[in-house]
Scaffold this active site. Structure first.
Site, PDB file in Angstrom:
ATOM      1  N   ASP A  31       0.851  -1.189   0.000  1.00 22.91           N
ATOM      2  CA  ASP A  31       0.000   0.000   0.000  1.00 22.91           C
ATOM      3  C   ASP A  31       0.889   1.241   0.000  1.00 22.91           C
ATOM      4  O   ASP A  31       1.891   1.313   0.713  1.00 22.91           O
ATOM      5  CB  ASP A  31      -0.927  -0.013   1.214  1.00 22.91           C
ATOM      6  N   GLN A  94     -14.266   2.915   1.159  1.00 23.75           N
ATOM      7  CA  GLN A  94     -13.671   2.468  -0.105  1.00 23.75           C
ATOM      8  C   GLN A  94     -13.376   3.679  -0.988  1.00 23.75           C
ATOM      9  O   GLN A  94     -14.254   4.528  -1.204  1.00 23.75           O
ATOM     10  CB  GLN A  94     -14.615   1.497  -0.836  1.00 23.75           C
ATOM     11  N   HIS A 100     -10.415  -5.119  -3.504  1.00 23.41           N
ATOM     12  CA  HIS A 100      -9.084  -5.429  -2.971  1.00 23.41           C
ATOM     13  C   HIS A 100      -9.185  -5.787  -1.511  1.00 23.41           C
ATOM     14  O   HIS A 100     -10.051  -5.291  -0.796  1.00 23.41           O
ATOM     15  CB  HIS A 100      -8.125  -4.248  -3.162  1.00 23.41           C
ATOM     16  N   HIS A 102      -7.188  -5.692   2.045  1.00 21.75           N
ATOM     17  CA  HIS A 102      -6.052  -5.149   2.783  1.00 21.75           C
ATOM     18  C   HIS A 102      -5.541  -6.260   3.702  1.00 21.75           C
ATOM     19  O   HIS A 102      -6.329  -6.874   4.419  1.00 21.75           O
ATOM     20  CB  HIS A 102      -6.479  -3.979   3.673  1.00 21.75           C
TER      21      HIS A 102
HETATM   22  P1  5GP Z   1      -9.717   1.557  -0.014  1.00 17.89           P
HETATM   23  O1  5GP Z   1      -9.781   2.852   0.750  1.00 17.89           O
HETATM   24  O2  5GP Z   1     -10.389   1.667  -1.363  1.00 17.89           O
HETATM   25  O3  5GP Z   1     -10.202   0.361   0.767  1.00 17.89           O
HETATM   26  O4  5GP Z   1      -8.187   1.260  -0.246  1.00 17.89           O
HETATM   27  C1  5GP Z   1      -7.464   1.837  -1.277  1.00 17.89           C
HETATM   28  C2  5GP Z   1      -6.024   1.734  -0.870  1.00 17.89           C
HETATM   29  O5  5GP Z   1      -5.241   1.960  -2.011  1.00 17.89           O
HETATM   30  C3  5GP Z   1      -5.608   2.744   0.178  1.00 17.89           C
HETATM   31  O6  5GP Z   1      -5.113   2.092   1.324  1.00 17.89           O
HETATM   32  C4  5GP Z   1      -4.546   3.578  -0.532  1.00 17.89           C
HETATM   33  O7  5GP Z   1      -3.469   3.962   0.317  1.00 17.89           O
HETATM   34  C5  5GP Z   1      -4.085   2.653  -1.632  1.00 17.89           C
HETATM   35  N1  5GP Z   1      -3.606   3.342  -2.807  1.00 17.89           N
HETATM   36  C6  5GP Z   1      -4.193   4.404  -3.436  1.00 17.89           C
HETATM   37  N2  5GP Z   1      -3.487   4.774  -4.517  1.00 17.89           N
HETATM   38  C7  5GP Z   1      -2.433   3.913  -4.585  1.00 17.89           C
HETATM   39  C8  5GP Z   1      -1.340   3.778  -5.507  1.00 17.89           C
HETATM   40  O8  5GP Z   1      -1.196   4.511  -6.484  1.00 17.89           O
HETATM   41  N3  5GP Z   1      -0.444   2.776  -5.255  1.00 17.89           N
HETATM   42  C9  5GP Z   1      -0.584   1.921  -4.186  1.00 17.89           C
HETATM   43  N4  5GP Z   1       0.356   0.971  -4.039  1.00 17.89           N
HETATM   44  N5  5GP Z   1      -1.600   2.015  -3.312  1.00 17.89           N
HETATM   45  C10 5GP Z   1      -2.523   3.003  -3.510  1.00 17.89           C
END
Ligand code: 5GP
Length: 116
Positions: A31, A94, A100, A102
């Site tokens: 992440d 999200q 995805h 975590h």
């Molecule tokens: P969500 O909030 O959708 O459950 O998780 C999205 C995750 O993607 C977040 O933890 C965020 O830090 C990660 N993330 C967002 N943009 C990028 C990126 O460009 N590269 C990587 N490796 N992680 C990302």
């Protein structure tokens, strides 16, 4: 044709990411903004927007993600204490609408690399 998601761009190599593992169904990356000493994302190649958008035909992919999450945790040396998290929907936090998992652990993972 819908626009490729951020994670599809990462899967395709159009956006760089620290990749730990990949196979025919999924990819695992660090992440970019870790919320724990070990924080990686396990992402299916298929761009299912949210968990609730998965259908019975995704049965194999979803099972594969869970089995792979356990295997990655083992390979990272955090198999005795880690959390798996899926945010489903904006109100649940999200931000990337490509399913995805975590994988979070309070123990820093070893940098020895994965040999799955
Ligand atoms: P969500 O909030 O959708 O459950 O998780 C999205 C995750 O993607 C977040 O933890 C965020 O830090 C990660 N993330 C967002 N943009 C990028 C990126 O460009 N590269 C990587 N490796 N992680 C990302």
């Amino acid at each position: 044709m819908p626009e490729a998601t951020l994670f599809t761009k990462i899967i395709n190599g159009d956006i760089p990411a620290d990749k730990l593992y990949e196979d025919e169904h999924c990819i695992c990356i660090k992440d970019i903004s870790p919320q724990a000493p070990a924080h990686v994302l396990l992402i299916p190649r298929k761009p299912i927007p949210r968990l609730v958008d998965a259908s019975p035909e995704d049965h194999e992919i979803l099972g594969h993600l869970l089995l792979t999450a356990g295997e990655i945790a083992r390979q990272l040396g955090v198999e005795d204490a880690f959390r798996l998290l899926i945010n489903n929907g904006a109100d649940a936090g999200q931000t990337v609408f490509h399913l995805h998992l975590h994988i979070l652990a309070n123990k820093k993972f070893t940098e020895q690399g994965l040999a799955l």
